[in-house]
Design a protein around this motif. Structure first.
Motif, short mmCIF file in Angstrom:
data_model
loop_
_atom_site.label_atom_id
_atom_site.label_comp_id
_atom_site.label_asym_id
_atom_site.label_seq_id
_atom_site.Cartn_x
_atom_site.Cartn_y
_atom_site.Cartn_z
N UNK A 103 67.07 28.82 55.40
CA UNK A 103 67.67 27.94 54.39
C UNK A 103 69.01 27.40 54.87
N UNK A 104 69.81 28.25 55.48
CA UNK A 104 71.11 27.80 55.99
C UNK A 104 70.94 26.74 57.07
N UNK A 105 70.01 26.97 58.00
CA UNK A 105 69.78 25.99 59.06
C UNK A 105 69.27 24.67 58.48
N UNK A 106 68.38 24.77 57.49
CA UNK A 106 67.83 23.56 56.88
C UNK A 106 68.91 22.75 56.18
N UNK A 107 69.74 23.41 55.38
CA UNK A 107 70.76 22.70 54.61
C UNK A 107 71.83 22.10 55.52
N UNK A 108 72.30 22.89 56.50
CA UNK A 108 73.35 22.39 57.39
C UNK A 108 72.82 21.22 58.22
N UNK A 271 60.96 27.52 49.51
CA UNK A 271 62.30 27.03 49.83
C UNK A 271 62.33 25.50 49.84
N UNK A 272 61.34 24.89 50.44
CA UNK A 272 61.30 23.43 50.50
C UNK A 272 61.19 22.81 49.12
N UNK A 273 60.38 23.40 48.27
CA UNK A 273 60.23 22.88 46.90
C UNK A 273 61.55 22.97 46.15
N UNK A 274 62.22 24.10 46.25
CA UNK A 274 63.48 24.28 45.53
C UNK A 274 64.55 23.31 46.03
N UNK A 275 64.64 23.14 47.35
CA UNK A 275 65.62 22.20 47.89
C UNK A 275 65.30 20.76 47.48
N UNK A 276 64.02 20.42 47.48
CA UNK A 276 63.62 19.06 47.10
C UNK A 276 63.98 18.77 45.65
N UNK A 277 63.68 19.70 44.76
CA UNK A 277 63.98 19.45 43.34
C UNK A 277 65.47 19.55 43.06
#
Length: 297
Positions: A103-108, A271-277
């Motif tokens: 999640x950290x790598x994805x967000x950064x 994780x992808x669903x939560x970040x997308x929404x």
């Protein structure tokens, strides 16, 4: 008498036609469907939560039927959901720690690509020469298979976060560039004319008209890029990771723990669903006028 009767009938027809025209001019009202009526009774918040959960439930039932009831696939390819859930519970400490790293790598990586993508899109929209000069290069970079760059990134950047973030950046910056440039070059004509009529400077027109009008299009690119950021993080962890869900998938596959690997895949999807929404929620908070002016859903 016959002449009076025909005159009366003609007047009645004219009155009927007038009434029909008035009804046609009235706004059409659609009869609410049972689904819409139920959604109104539940409220928008309940529908926003309940309907996605219903979709997940349907997918889980289909997964269970395919693997546990009809046995259409081999358990090594797709384990039953109960086995995946058990593996998730048994290895929850390892998988949750790996989820945090991914999640950290994805967000950064997503934030870096957002900043760079918006700036590049601004440059392309500001100058047609710049657009013609660099658009082919951007298309070429986007067309290169990113998984083929993985070993090269490891050689040049080493192990760890640098190649992972680079992979995330390469995968998701192009939609942001394209949506930004498209939004800034398709400003509604009436808004641009209004800015000119008020003698607005270039910066005032950009800040008050062009950029706000481009924000819905920019968010489209951001929503396209968010799942790609998660894919890029996992691919980077396959190649150069020392932690994360992609790294754990390789480790568990190596020892034949396929249910645990699928548990990691489920966590990536969650994780992808939560970040997308979360991004969708940010769009609604930042652009409250978009839903009111573009859609009745």
């Amino acid at each position: 008498m016959s002449r009076d009767t025909s005159t009366r009938r003609t007047e009645e027809k004219e009155d009927d036609m007038t009434e029909l025209q008035e009804r046609a001019a009235e706004p059409a009202t659609t009869k609410p469907t049972p689904a819409r009526a139920a959604a109104r009774r539940l409220g928008p918040g309940s529908a926003a939560i309940g309907l996605p959960l219903l979709g997940v439930l349907i997918a889980m039932v289909a997964w269970w039927l395919i693997t546990s009831v009809f046995h259409l696939v081999h358990p090594a390819s797709l384990p039953p959901p109960e086995d995946v859930f058990q593996a998730l519970v048994e290895n929850r400490s390892v998988l949750l720690e790996a989820t945090g790293a991914t999640t950290l790598s994805t967000v950064v990586g997503f934030l870096l690509s957002t900043v760079a993508g918006v700036l590049i899109g601004l440059a392309l929209a500001a100058s047609r020469r710049v657009e013609r000069m660099f658009s082919p290069l951007l298309v070429a970079v986007n067309a290169v298979p990113k998984i083929a760059l993985g070993p090269l990134l490891v050689v040049s950047l080493g192990w760890g976060q640098k190649p992972i973030l680079t992979m995330v950046f390469l995968l998701c910056f192009f939609p942001i560039v394209l949506s930004t440039a498209t939004g800034l070059t398709t400003t509604p004509a009436e808004l641009a004319e209004l800015a000119r009529s008020l003698n607005a400077s270039w910066w005032q027109a950009f800040r008050k008209v062009r950029f706000p009008a481009a924000l819905p299009q920019i968010f489209v690119g951001l929503k396209v890029a968010m799942p790609l950021a998660a894919i890029g993080a996992v691919i980077g962890e396959f190649q150069a990771g020392e932690a994360g869900l992609g790294y754990q998938i390789l480790q568990f596959n190596g020892v034949g723990a396929y249910s645990t690997s699928w548990a990691a895949i489920v966590l990536i999807a969650t994780m992808s669903i939560l970040l997308y929404f979360a991004l969708v929620l940010l769009e609604r908070l930042a652009l409250p006028w978009v839903r009111a002016t573009t859609s009745s859903r």
